[in-house]
Design an enzyme around this catalytic site. Structure first.
Site, PDB file in Angstrom:
ATOM      1  N   LYS A  13      21.284  12.438  -6.349  1.00  0.00           N
ATOM      2  CA  LYS A  13      20.723  13.791  -6.294  1.00  0.00           C
ATOM      3  C   LYS A  13      20.794  14.357  -4.866  1.00  0.00           C
ATOM      4  O   LYS A  13      21.176  15.500  -4.673  1.00  0.00           O
ATOM      5  CB  LYS A  13      19.254  13.801  -6.761  1.00  0.00           C
ATOM      6  CG  LYS A  13      19.039  13.223  -8.151  1.00  0.00           C
ATOM      7  CD  LYS A  13      17.604  13.403  -8.621  1.00  0.00           C
ATOM      8  CE  LYS A  13      16.570  12.643  -7.801  1.00  0.00           C
ATOM      9  NZ  LYS A  13      16.712  11.173  -7.835  1.00  0.00           N
ATOM     10  N   ARG A  88       8.321  15.528 -10.616  1.00  0.00           N
ATOM     11  CA  ARG A  88       8.472  14.138 -11.019  1.00  0.00           C
ATOM     12  C   ARG A  88       7.490  13.769 -12.123  1.00  0.00           C
ATOM     13  O   ARG A  88       7.530  12.649 -12.616  1.00  0.00           O
ATOM     14  CB  ARG A  88       8.216  13.236  -9.810  1.00  0.00           C
ATOM     15  CG  ARG A  88       9.473  12.661  -9.163  1.00  0.00           C
ATOM     16  CD  ARG A  88       8.994  11.822  -8.013  1.00  0.00           C
ATOM     17  NE  ARG A  88       9.922  10.835  -7.545  1.00  0.00           N
ATOM     18  CZ  ARG A  88      10.722  10.982  -6.490  1.00  0.00           C
ATOM     19  NH1 ARG A  88      10.775  12.116  -5.850  1.00  0.00           N
ATOM     20  NH2 ARG A  88      11.469   9.979  -6.086  1.00  0.00           N
ATOM     21  N   ARG A 127      22.473   2.279   0.714  1.00  0.00           N
ATOM     22  CA  ARG A 127      22.220   3.625   1.241  1.00  0.00           C
ATOM     23  C   ARG A 127      21.687   3.573   2.671  1.00  0.00           C
ATOM     24  O   ARG A 127      20.859   2.736   3.011  1.00  0.00           O
ATOM     25  CB  ARG A 127      21.196   4.318   0.338  1.00  0.00           C
ATOM     26  CG  ARG A 127      20.799   5.688   0.815  1.00  0.00           C
ATOM     27  CD  ARG A 127      20.271   6.531  -0.286  1.00  0.00           C
ATOM     28  NE  ARG A 127      18.913   6.178  -0.687  1.00  0.00           N
ATOM     29  CZ  ARG A 127      18.219   6.874  -1.582  1.00  0.00           C
ATOM     30  NH1 ARG A 127      18.774   7.906  -2.184  1.00  0.00           N
ATOM     31  NH2 ARG A 127      16.996   6.511  -1.901  1.00  0.00           N
ATOM     32  N   ARG A 160      16.024   3.021   4.263  1.00  0.00           N
ATOM     33  CA  ARG A 160      14.645   3.349   3.887  1.00  0.00           C
ATOM     34  C   ARG A 160      13.930   2.082   3.441  1.00  0.00           C
ATOM     35  O   ARG A 160      14.484   1.293   2.680  1.00  0.00           O
ATOM     36  CB  ARG A 160      14.657   4.353   2.726  1.00  0.00           C
ATOM     37  CG  ARG A 160      14.895   5.761   3.164  1.00  0.00           C
ATOM     38  CD  ARG A 160      15.108   6.691   2.011  1.00  0.00           C
ATOM     39  NE  ARG A 160      14.195   6.518   0.888  1.00  0.00           N
ATOM     40  CZ  ARG A 160      14.189   7.294  -0.196  1.00  0.00           C
ATOM     41  NH1 ARG A 160      15.058   8.279  -0.295  1.00  0.00           N
ATOM     42  NH2 ARG A 160      13.347   7.094  -1.170  1.00  0.00           N
ATOM     43  N   ARG A 171      10.056   1.409  -8.328  1.00  0.00           N
ATOM     44  CA  ARG A 171      10.409   2.835  -8.393  1.00  0.00           C
ATOM     45  C   ARG A 171      11.070   3.167  -9.730  1.00  0.00           C
ATOM     46  O   ARG A 171      10.816   4.209 -10.312  1.00  0.00           O
ATOM     47  CB  ARG A 171      11.334   3.210  -7.228  1.00  0.00           C
ATOM     48  CG  ARG A 171      10.586   3.284  -5.905  1.00  0.00           C
ATOM     49  CD  ARG A 171      11.524   3.302  -4.732  1.00  0.00           C
ATOM     50  NE  ARG A 171      12.299   4.518  -4.631  1.00  0.00           N
ATOM     51  CZ  ARG A 171      13.457   4.605  -3.977  1.00  0.00           C
ATOM     52  NH1 ARG A 171      13.971   3.535  -3.391  1.00  0.00           N
ATOM     53  NH2 ARG A 171      14.097   5.747  -3.912  1.00  0.00           N
TER      54      ARG A 171
HETATM   55  P1  AMP Z   1      12.679  10.249  -2.794  1.00  0.00           P
HETATM   56  O1  AMP Z   1      13.204  10.436  -1.416  1.00  0.00           O
HETATM   57  O2  AMP Z   1      12.820  11.466  -3.662  1.00  0.00           O
HETATM   58  O3  AMP Z   1      13.213   9.003  -3.465  1.00  0.00           O
HETATM   59  O4  AMP Z   1      11.096  10.032  -2.635  1.00  0.00           O
HETATM   60  C1  AMP Z   1      10.587   8.927  -1.916  1.00  0.00           C
HETATM   61  C2  AMP Z   1       9.144   8.697  -2.274  1.00  0.00           C
HETATM   62  O5  AMP Z   1       8.370   9.859  -1.916  1.00  0.00           O
HETATM   63  C3  AMP Z   1       8.864   8.483  -3.748  1.00  0.00           C
HETATM   64  O6  AMP Z   1       9.050   7.137  -4.151  1.00  0.00           O
HETATM   65  C4  AMP Z   1       7.387   8.903  -3.816  1.00  0.00           C
HETATM   66  O7  AMP Z   1       6.530   7.911  -3.284  1.00  0.00           O
HETATM   67  C5  AMP Z   1       7.343  10.090  -2.875  1.00  0.00           C
HETATM   68  N1  AMP Z   1       7.653  11.359  -3.583  1.00  0.00           N
HETATM   69  C6  AMP Z   1       8.698  12.208  -3.350  1.00  0.00           C
HETATM   70  N2  AMP Z   1       8.664  13.256  -4.171  1.00  0.00           N
HETATM   71  C7  AMP Z   1       7.563  13.089  -4.952  1.00  0.00           C
HETATM   72  C8  AMP Z   1       6.992  13.835  -6.023  1.00  0.00           C
HETATM   73  N3  AMP Z   1       7.551  14.971  -6.465  1.00  0.00           N
HETATM   74  N4  AMP Z   1       5.857  13.344  -6.589  1.00  0.00           N
HETATM   75  C9  AMP Z   1       5.272  12.224  -6.143  1.00  0.00           C
HETATM   76  N5  AMP Z   1       5.773  11.469  -5.164  1.00  0.00           N
HETATM   77  C10 AMP Z   1       6.910  11.888  -4.557  1.00  0.00           C
END
Ligand code: AMP
Length: 218
Positions: A13, A88, A127, A160, A171
């Protein structure tokens, strides 16, 4: 264009959002990047989010809804945006509908990146992210020209902490439980387009461009 990218972590994404953002000059809103930036800058919201993120859990809806509602009001979102990582949960999706209707906007595309588990694990474990500009690389599929250094800004690349194997499993479980139901939600609203998240980034981008062009010719 107002776009939501939906799919498991590692579906690509972020990479597609960067490509779309560059091509159409609309902002890429990654809630994960916003939270990581808040952690880096020791902002209160970052401190709150950190413990959830480290475990691969979702940050509470109220926190996320506030962040996104404020971000969408910024002027660069007037002509469109790409939401990557939000909504989400169903609560977030409802809040987004509400926030957009208040500013008389609506989502035009929801792309669901269907991706196989093997591909997800391979992508997440390789990544690397730029600490400075958040550009995304992969040690095999999309390496930077100089190892560990961002091509775009010269920033340092890092893995990360939640891309380590132990957290990936959590996750994916949380994604299945809390985010996957949104596929149904957007399908019922007739907004969902499924695309093959296993494709290489440039191939998938071609698919997306064809869909955008098809919609413009309708
Ligand atoms: P991402 O970079 O999108 O994989 O997000 C990394 C982490 O940020 C996720 O595993 C969540 O802990 C938190 N996070 C990001 N976006 C959201 C969201 N819309 N709702 C809740 N937690 C989020």
């Amino acid at each position: 264009m107002r776009i939501i990218l939906l799919g498991p972590p590692g579906a690509g994404k972020g990479t597609q959002a960067q490509l779309i953002s560059k091509r159409f000059d609309i902002p890429h809103i990654s809630t994960g990047d916003i939270l990581r930036e808040a952690i880096k800058n020791k902002k209160p919201v970052g401190l709150k989010a950190k413990t959830y993120m480290e475990k691969g859990e979702l940050v509470p809806d109220e926190v996320m809804n506030k962040i996104v509602t404020l971000r969408l009001k910024e002027s660069d979102c007037d002509t469109g945006f790409i939401l990557d990582g939000y909504p989400r949960t169903k609560t977030q999706a409802l809040k987004l509908d509400d926030a957009l209707s208040q500013i008389r906007q609506k989502i035009e595309f929801v792309f669901y990146f269907e991706t196989s588990t093997d591909v997800i694990i391979e992508r997440l474990s390789g990544r690397r992210i730029c600490k400075n500009c958040h550009a995304v690389y992969h040690i095999k599929n999309m390496p930077s020209r100089q190892a560990g250094v961002c091509d775009k800004c010269g920033g340092e690349l890092y893995q990360r902490p939640d891309d380590k194997k132990e957290t990936i499993k959590n996750r994916l479980e949380i994604y299945g439980r809390q985010t996957e139901p949104l596929i149904n939600y957007y399908q019922k609203l007739n907004k969902l387009t499924k695309v093959n998240g296993d494709l290489a980034a440039e191939k998938l981008f071609e698919v997306l461009l064809k869909i955008f062009a098809g919609r413009r010719n309708e």
